[in-house]
Design a protein around this motif. Structure first.
Motif, PDB file in Angstrom:
ATOM      1  N   PRO A   1       9.995  30.465  11.079  1.00 28.39           N
ATOM      2  CA  PRO A   1      10.951  30.810  10.013  1.00 28.39           C
ATOM      3  C   PRO A   1      10.387  31.726   8.928  1.00 28.39           C
ATOM      4  CG  PRO A   1      10.163  28.575   9.721  1.00 28.39           C
ATOM      5  CD  PRO A   1       9.590  29.079  11.020  1.00 28.39           C
ATOM      6  N   ARG A   2       9.078  31.791   8.747  1.00 25.50           N
ATOM      7  CA  ARG A   2       8.507  32.537   7.628  1.00 25.50           C
ATOM      8  C   ARG A   2       8.111  33.964   7.970  1.00 25.50           C
ATOM      9  NH1 ARG A   2       5.925  27.468   7.255  1.00 25.50           N
ATOM     10  NH2 ARG A   2       6.939  26.192   5.692  1.00 25.50           N
ATOM     11  N   GLU A   3       8.008  34.275   9.232  1.00 22.95           N
ATOM     12  CA  GLU A   3       7.544  35.601   9.626  1.00 22.95           C
ATOM     13  C   GLU A   3       8.715  36.577   9.701  1.00 22.95           C
ATOM     14  OE1 GLU A   3       4.831  35.562  12.921  1.00 22.95           O
ATOM     15  OE2 GLU A   3       4.226  33.526  12.449  1.00 22.95           O
ATOM     16  N   ARG A   4       8.773  37.496   8.731  1.00 21.71           N
ATOM     17  CA  ARG A   4       9.916  38.409   8.611  1.00 21.71           C
ATOM     18  C   ARG A   4      10.009  39.394   9.775  1.00 21.71           C
ATOM     19  NH1 ARG A   4      12.402  37.428   3.973  1.00 21.71           N
ATOM     20  NH2 ARG A   4      11.218  36.784   2.157  1.00 21.71           N
ATOM     21  N   ASP A   5       8.863  39.866  10.269  1.00 18.87           N
ATOM     22  CA  ASP A   5       8.893  40.817  11.382  1.00 18.87           C
ATOM     23  C   ASP A   5       9.511  40.174  12.622  1.00 18.87           C
ATOM     24  OD1 ASP A   5       7.693  42.696   9.798  1.00 18.87           O
ATOM     25  OD2 ASP A   5       5.664  42.232  10.504  1.00 18.87           O
ATOM     26  N   ILE A   6       9.114  38.964  12.893  1.00 19.38           N
ATOM     27  CA  ILE A   6       9.655  38.252  14.054  1.00 19.38           C
ATOM     28  C   ILE A   6      11.133  37.965  13.859  1.00 19.38           C
ATOM     29  CG2 ILE A   6       9.552  36.081  15.353  1.00 19.38           C
ATOM     30  CD1 ILE A   6       6.532  36.143  14.994  1.00 19.38           C
ATOM     31  N   GLN A   7      11.517  37.608  12.640  1.00 25.11           N
ATOM     32  CA  GLN A   7      12.929  37.328  12.364  1.00 25.11           C
ATOM     33  C   GLN A   7      13.787  38.576  12.596  1.00 25.11           C
ATOM     34  OE1 GLN A   7      14.362  34.388  11.706  1.00 25.11           O
ATOM     35  NE2 GLN A   7      12.363  33.433  11.954  1.00 25.11           N
ATOM     36  N   LYS A   8      13.266  39.733  12.203  1.00 23.54           N
ATOM     37  CA  LYS A   8      14.008  40.979  12.409  1.00 23.54           C
ATOM     38  C   LYS A   8      14.163  41.276  13.897  1.00 23.54           C
ATOM     39  CE  LYS A   8      14.057  45.826  11.116  1.00 23.54           C
ATOM     40  NZ  LYS A   8      13.345  46.907  10.447  1.00 23.54           N
TER      41      LYS A   8
ATOM     42  N   ARG B   1      19.643  34.472  24.435  1.00 25.93           N
ATOM     43  CA  ARG B   1      20.133  34.241  23.070  1.00 25.93           C
ATOM     44  C   ARG B   1      19.691  32.864  22.574  1.00 25.93           C
ATOM     45  NH1 ARG B   1      23.568  32.876  19.398  1.00 25.93           N
ATOM     46  NH2 ARG B   1      24.743  34.359  18.183  1.00 25.93           N
ATOM     47  N   ASP B   2      19.818  31.852  23.412  1.00 25.33           N
ATOM     48  CA  ASP B   2      19.385  30.503  23.034  1.00 25.33           C
ATOM     49  C   ASP B   2      17.883  30.451  22.766  1.00 25.33           C
ATOM     50  OD1 ASP B   2      22.007  29.663  23.320  1.00 25.33           O
ATOM     51  OD2 ASP B   2      21.689  28.778  25.310  1.00 25.33           O
ATOM     52  N   LEU B   3      17.103  31.148  23.598  1.00 25.65           N
ATOM     53  CA  LEU B   3      15.655  31.187  23.384  1.00 25.65           C
ATOM     54  C   LEU B   3      15.314  31.906  22.077  1.00 25.65           C
ATOM     55  CD1 LEU B   3      14.334  31.971  26.977  1.00 25.65           C
ATOM     56  CD2 LEU B   3      14.027  29.847  25.695  1.00 25.65           C
ATOM     57  N   ALA B   4      16.067  32.950  21.760  1.00 26.41           N
ATOM     58  CA  ALA B   4      15.821  33.682  20.517  1.00 26.41           C
ATOM     59  C   ALA B   4      16.117  32.809  19.299  1.00 26.41           C
ATOM     60  CB  ALA B   4      16.662  34.955  20.480  1.00 26.41           C
ATOM     61  N   VAL B   5      17.183  32.029  19.370  1.00 29.13           N
ATOM     62  CA  VAL B   5      17.505  31.116  18.268  1.00 29.13           C
ATOM     63  C   VAL B   5      16.381  30.093  18.100  1.00 29.13           C
ATOM     64  CG1 VAL B   5      19.089  29.280  17.555  1.00 29.13           C
ATOM     65  CG2 VAL B   5      19.989  31.427  18.415  1.00 29.13           C
ATOM     66  N   LEU B   6      15.881  29.575  19.206  1.00 22.19           N
ATOM     67  CA  LEU B   6      14.783  28.614  19.151  1.00 22.19           C
ATOM     68  C   LEU B   6      13.522  29.254  18.574  1.00 22.19           C
ATOM     69  CD1 LEU B   6      13.766  25.763  19.827  1.00 22.19           C
ATOM     70  CD2 LEU B   6      13.208  26.617  22.104  1.00 22.19           C
TER      71      LEU B   6
ATOM     72  N   GLN C   1       8.822  37.093  27.382  1.00 20.39           N
ATOM     73  CA  GLN C   1       8.211  37.335  26.073  1.00 20.39           C
ATOM     74  C   GLN C   1       8.662  36.294  25.062  1.00 20.39           C
ATOM     75  OE1 GLN C   1       9.270  41.361  25.161  1.00 20.39           O
ATOM     76  NE2 GLN C   1       7.667  42.226  26.458  1.00 20.39           N
ATOM     77  N   LEU C   2       9.929  35.926  25.107  1.00 22.34           N
ATOM     78  CA  LEU C   2      10.417  34.889  24.193  1.00 22.34           C
ATOM     79  C   LEU C   2       9.754  33.542  24.494  1.00 22.34           C
ATOM     80  CD1 LEU C   2      14.194  35.757  23.882  1.00 22.34           C
ATOM     81  CD2 LEU C   2      12.544  35.607  22.018  1.00 22.34           C
ATOM     82  N   LEU C   3       9.594  33.236  25.766  1.00 22.54           N
ATOM     83  CA  LEU C   3       8.930  31.980  26.125  1.00 22.54           C
ATOM     84  C   LEU C   3       7.483  31.970  25.632  1.00 22.54           C
ATOM     85  CD1 LEU C   3      10.297  31.313  29.730  1.00 22.54           C
ATOM     86  CD2 LEU C   3      10.743  29.973  27.666  1.00 22.54           C
ATOM     87  N   GLU C   4       6.795  33.107  25.763  1.00 22.65           N
ATOM     88  CA  GLU C   4       5.419  33.198  25.255  1.00 22.65           C
ATOM     89  C   GLU C   4       5.393  33.028  23.746  1.00 22.65           C
ATOM     90  OE1 GLU C   4       3.699  36.856  26.590  1.00 22.65           O
ATOM     91  OE2 GLU C   4       3.808  36.275  28.702  1.00 22.65           O
ATOM     92  N   SER C   5       6.360  33.617  23.065  1.00 22.97           N
ATOM     93  CA  SER C   5       6.443  33.493  21.612  1.00 22.97           C
ATOM     94  C   SER C   5       6.667  32.044  21.200  1.00 22.97           C
ATOM     95  CB  SER C   5       7.588  34.365  21.085  1.00 22.97           C
ATOM     96  OG  SER C   5       7.826  34.111  19.732  1.00 22.97           O
ATOM     97  N   ILE C   6       7.513  31.364  21.930  1.00 22.07           N
ATOM     98  CA  ILE C   6       7.789  29.957  21.630  1.00 22.07           C
ATOM     99  C   ILE C   6       6.551  29.100  21.879  1.00 22.07           C
ATOM    100  CG2 ILE C   6       9.119  27.946  22.412  1.00 22.07           C
ATOM    101  CD1 ILE C   6      11.488  29.907  22.814  1.00 22.07           C
ATOM    102  N   GLU C   7       5.858  29.384  22.976  1.00 22.05           N
ATOM    103  CA  GLU C   7       4.660  28.610  23.309  1.00 22.05           C
ATOM    104  C   GLU C   7       3.532  28.838  22.311  1.00 22.05           C
ATOM    105  OE1 GLU C   7       3.734  29.732  27.299  1.00 22.05           O
ATOM    106  OE2 GLU C   7       5.345  28.527  28.146  1.00 22.05           O
TER     107      GLU C   7
END
Length: 111
Positions: free
Chosen positions: A46-53, A35-40, A95-101
């Motif tokens: 912030p602009r990508e709607r697909d990722i935000q969903k 959950r914390d990684l998802a918030v990060l 996957q979240l870590l890859e997205s953050i990186e």
């Protein structure tokens, strides 16, 4: 005699390791971390709607998992199903870590 004792100690260690992996507290801790990684990740993209969903879905599912872990039904799950759930959580975390990186830098200026 010593070989038998060594085997019993190793089996006991393996059993304790497995019990720790499928413990409800471990799942609750993993859900909080994801959950914390998802918030990060949401803050970094912030602009990508697909990722935000997708991130909103992850947040909802982690909240549901945290609540489910406290219920008696979770304790009735087999060890195999808990291990599959744990593997899925580990993959989500990766996957979240890859997205953050891979998120773009917020500025062009090198810090």
């Amino acid at each position: 005699m010593f070989g038998w004792l060594k085997e019993k100690i190793e089996a006991f260690k393996a059993q304790r390791k497995l019990a720790k992996q499928v413990d409800p507290y471990t799942f609750k801790k993993m859900a909080g971390e994801i959950r914390d990684l998802a918030v990060l990740a949401a803050q970094l993209n912030p602009r990508e709607r697909d990722i935000q969903k997708l991130i909103r879905n992850v947040l909802v599912e982690m909240d549901r998992l945290s609540k489910l872990v406290d219920r008696p039904e979770f304790k009735r799950l087999t060890t195999g199903k808990r291990l599959l759930l744990r593997q899925g959580l580990k993959e989500s975390r990766e996957q979240l870590l890859e997205s953050i990186e891979s998120a773009p830098a917020p500025t062009q200026t090198i810090q």
